[in-house]
Design a protein around this motif. Structure first.
Motif, PDB file in Angstrom:
ATOM      1  N   ARG A   1       3.323  -9.504  -6.116  1.00 26.39           N
ATOM      2  CA  ARG A   1       2.045  -8.791  -6.256  1.00 26.39           C
ATOM      3  C   ARG A   1       1.923  -7.681  -5.216  1.00 26.39           C
ATOM      4  NH1 ARG A   1      -2.510 -12.241  -5.369  1.00 26.39           N
ATOM      5  NH2 ARG A   1      -3.780 -10.521  -6.144  1.00 26.39           N
ATOM      6  N   ILE A   2       2.384  -7.952  -3.984  1.00 27.63           N
ATOM      7  CA  ILE A   2       2.339  -6.932  -2.935  1.00 27.63           C
ATOM      8  C   ILE A   2       3.257  -5.766  -3.314  1.00 27.63           C
ATOM      9  CG2 ILE A   2       2.905  -6.407  -0.522  1.00 27.63           C
ATOM     10  CD1 ILE A   2       2.172  -9.383   0.097  1.00 27.63           C
ATOM     11  N   ALA A   3       4.459  -6.083  -3.758  1.00 27.09           N
ATOM     12  CA  ALA A   3       5.405  -5.028  -4.148  1.00 27.09           C
ATOM     13  C   ALA A   3       4.840  -4.186  -5.295  1.00 27.09           C
ATOM     14  CB  ALA A   3       6.745  -5.641  -4.534  1.00 27.09           C
ATOM     15  N   ALA A   4       4.223  -4.834  -6.284  1.00 29.61           N
ATOM     16  CA  ALA A   4       3.612  -4.096  -7.404  1.00 29.61           C
ATOM     17  C   ALA A   4       2.459  -3.229  -6.905  1.00 29.61           C
ATOM     18  CB  ALA A   4       3.126  -5.070  -8.477  1.00 29.61           C
ATOM     19  N   ALA A   5       1.684  -3.751  -5.960  1.00 26.70           N
ATOM     20  CA  ALA A   5       0.560  -2.987  -5.415  1.00 26.70           C
ATOM     21  C   ALA A   5       1.054  -1.765  -4.646  1.00 26.70           C
ATOM     22  CB  ALA A   5      -0.293  -3.877  -4.516  1.00 26.70           C
ATOM     23  N   VAL A   6       2.124  -1.926  -3.880  1.00 30.61           N
ATOM     24  CA  VAL A   6       2.700  -0.800  -3.140  1.00 30.61           C
ATOM     25  C   VAL A   6       3.166   0.278  -4.114  1.00 30.61           C
ATOM     26  CG1 VAL A   6       4.641  -0.094  -1.670  1.00 30.61           C
ATOM     27  CG2 VAL A   6       3.306  -2.144  -1.100  1.00 30.61           C
ATOM     28  N   ARG A   7       3.834  -0.128  -5.182  1.00 33.48           N
ATOM     29  CA  ARG A   7       4.276   0.850  -6.193  1.00 33.48           C
ATOM     30  C   ARG A   7       3.074   1.548  -6.821  1.00 33.48           C
ATOM     31  NH1 ARG A   7       7.843  -3.338  -7.181  1.00 33.48           N
ATOM     32  NH2 ARG A   7       6.615  -4.088  -8.947  1.00 33.48           N
ATOM     33  N   ALA A   8       2.014   0.800  -7.097  1.00 35.37           N
ATOM     34  CA  ALA A   8       0.814   1.392  -7.702  1.00 35.37           C
ATOM     35  C   ALA A   8       0.163   2.393  -6.756  1.00 35.37           C
ATOM     36  CB  ALA A   8      -0.170   0.290  -8.092  1.00 35.37           C
ATOM     37  N   VAL A   9       0.084   2.055  -5.480  1.00 38.22           N
ATOM     38  CA  VAL A   9      -0.510   2.973  -4.501  1.00 38.22           C
ATOM     39  C   VAL A   9       0.347   4.228  -4.371  1.00 38.22           C
ATOM     40  CG1 VAL A   9      -1.039   3.280  -2.045  1.00 38.22           C
ATOM     41  CG2 VAL A   9      -1.787   1.227  -3.224  1.00 38.22           C
ATOM     42  N   ASN A  10       1.656   4.074  -4.440  1.00 40.23           N
ATOM     43  CA  ASN A  10       2.535   5.242  -4.368  1.00 40.23           C
ATOM     44  C   ASN A  10       2.270   6.218  -5.516  1.00 40.23           C
ATOM     45  OD1 ASN A  10       3.773   4.440  -2.010  1.00 40.23           O
ATOM     46  ND2 ASN A  10       5.463   3.417  -3.043  1.00 40.23           N
ATOM     47  N   GLY A  11       1.727   5.727  -6.604  1.00 44.28           N
ATOM     48  CA  GLY A  11       1.366   6.586  -7.729  1.00 44.28           C
ATOM     49  C   GLY A  11       0.057   7.320  -7.536  1.00 44.28           C
ATOM     50  N   GLN A  12      -0.623   7.086  -6.435  1.00 44.12           N
ATOM     51  CA  GLN A  12      -1.920   7.716  -6.155  1.00 44.12           C
ATOM     52  C   GLN A  12      -1.780   8.870  -5.151  1.00 44.12           C
ATOM     53  OE1 GLN A  12      -4.810   6.960  -7.749  1.00 44.12           O
ATOM     54  NE2 GLN A  12      -3.494   5.666  -9.008  1.00 44.12           N
ATOM     55  N   ARG A  13      -0.707   9.596  -5.257  1.00 44.45           N
ATOM     56  CA  ARG A  13      -0.425  10.670  -4.302  1.00 44.45           C
ATOM     57  C   ARG A  13      -1.523  11.727  -4.255  1.00 44.45           C
ATOM     58  NH1 ARG A  13       2.920  12.197  -0.753  1.00 44.45           N
ATOM     59  NH2 ARG A  13       3.716  14.270  -0.511  1.00 44.45           N
ATOM     60  N   ALA A  14      -2.074  12.110  -5.392  1.00 47.10           N
ATOM     61  CA  ALA A  14      -3.123  13.145  -5.406  1.00 47.10           C
ATOM     62  C   ALA A  14      -4.351  12.680  -4.625  1.00 47.10           C
ATOM     63  CB  ALA A  14      -3.500  13.505  -6.844  1.00 47.10           C
ATOM     64  N   LEU A  15      -4.748  11.437  -4.831  1.00 47.50           N
ATOM     65  CA  LEU A  15      -5.890  10.900  -4.088  1.00 47.50           C
ATOM     66  C   LEU A  15      -5.575  10.827  -2.598  1.00 47.50           C
ATOM     67  CD1 LEU A  15      -8.679   9.578  -3.857  1.00 47.50           C
ATOM     68  CD2 LEU A  15      -7.592   7.398  -4.429  1.00 47.50           C
ATOM     69  N   ALA A  16      -4.376  10.399  -2.265  1.00 46.70           N
ATOM     70  CA  ALA A  16      -3.983  10.314  -0.853  1.00 46.70           C
ATOM     71  C   ALA A  16      -4.039  11.688  -0.194  1.00 46.70           C
ATOM     72  CB  ALA A  16      -2.582   9.718  -0.726  1.00 46.70           C
ATOM     73  N   LEU A  17      -3.536  12.694  -0.857  1.00 42.12           N
ATOM     74  CA  LEU A  17      -3.583  14.052  -0.305  1.00 42.12           C
ATOM     75  C   LEU A  17      -5.021  14.520  -0.121  1.00 42.12           C
ATOM     76  CD1 LEU A  17      -0.659  15.710  -2.281  1.00 42.12           C
ATOM     77  CD2 LEU A  17      -0.712  15.116   0.164  1.00 42.12           C
ATOM     78  N   GLU A  18      -5.871  14.209  -1.090  1.00 41.33           N
ATOM     79  CA  GLU A  18      -7.284  14.581  -0.981  1.00 41.33           C
ATOM     80  C   GLU A  18      -7.939  13.895   0.221  1.00 41.33           C
ATOM     81  OE1 GLU A  18     -11.359  13.620  -3.393  1.00 41.33           O
ATOM     82  OE2 GLU A  18      -9.560  13.991  -4.589  1.00 41.33           O
ATOM     83  N   LEU A  19      -7.685  12.607   0.398  1.00 40.44           N
ATOM     84  CA  LEU A  19      -8.268  11.869   1.511  1.00 40.44           C
ATOM     85  C   LEU A  19      -7.758  12.377   2.859  1.00 40.44           C
ATOM     86  CD1 LEU A  19      -8.178   8.224   0.099  1.00 40.44           C
ATOM     87  CD2 LEU A  19     -10.195   9.673   0.425  1.00 40.44           C
TER      88      LEU A  19
END
Length: 187
Positions: free
Chosen positions: A40-58
């Motif tokens: 579940r942690i590994a899947a969550a890390v992969r999912a967060v890595n897909g949120q690059r646009a939000l990360a850049l905005e933040l």
């Protein structure tokens, strides 16, 4: 969003060191993650890595992101990660009692808190705390709370690096001090 400096999911926290460092004894964080949690942690890390646009905005407003992280880590769900009494006792033995801010010296407590964090936040402690924090990621990714998930991943990454006093470390130390003093017997 980065993960190499954070412990791999097969060594993602728990155990005696976590119990000594934090207040996780008797909680789900006291035991190392099993294979299902690791997945579940590994899947969550992969999912967060897909949120690059939000990360850049933040990341465009670092002060706002840090303030959001402090507010996020005030949530009672993070109470098991408060710095434990053994570490707080060592901080007080080394630095003395925390100062009370007054009008003449408003920065005294902030300086104390920074010194306190740097006393215990050595590389292994940082990596363990970052790994413990990362164990919260699935809760947020599965709920679709991407801002919190990105903030947690960002905080775990920053915590595992170098020697800065991150918002996560500051908040967990501050809360650990408050817990410690709340548990002292009344005089």
């Amino acid at each position: 969003m980065r993960g190499r400096s954070v412990r791999p999911v097969d060594r993602a926290g728990g155990g005696e060191e976590a119990i000594r460092l934090t207040r996780c004894a008797g909680t789900w964080l006291a035991d190392p993650p099993d294979a299902e949690e690791q997945a579940r942690i590994a899947a969550a890390v992969r999912a967060v890595n897909g949120q690059r646009a939000l990360a850049l905005e933040l990341h465009r407003d670092q002060a706002a992101l840090d303030a959001y992280c402090v507010e996020l880590f005030r949530d009672p769900m993070f109470d098991p990660l408060h710095i434990g009494p053994e570490i707080i006792q060592r901080i007080i033995a080394k630095l003395g009692e925390p100062p009370v801010d007054d009008e003449a010296n408003t920065a005294a407590f902030s300086e104390y808190l920074q010194r306190a964090v740097l006393l215990f936040a050595l590389p292994n402690s940082r990596r363990l705390l970052a790994a413990q924090l990362r164990r919260y990621l699935p809760r947020f990714t599965e709920a679709g709370d991407w801002k919190a998930a990105v903030a947690i991943d960002y905080s775990a990454f920053r915590t595992s690096l170098g020697n800065e006093v991150t918002p996560f470390l500051a908040q967990m130390t501050l809360a650990g001090l408050a817990d410690y003093y709340d548990e002292l017997p009344e005089v």
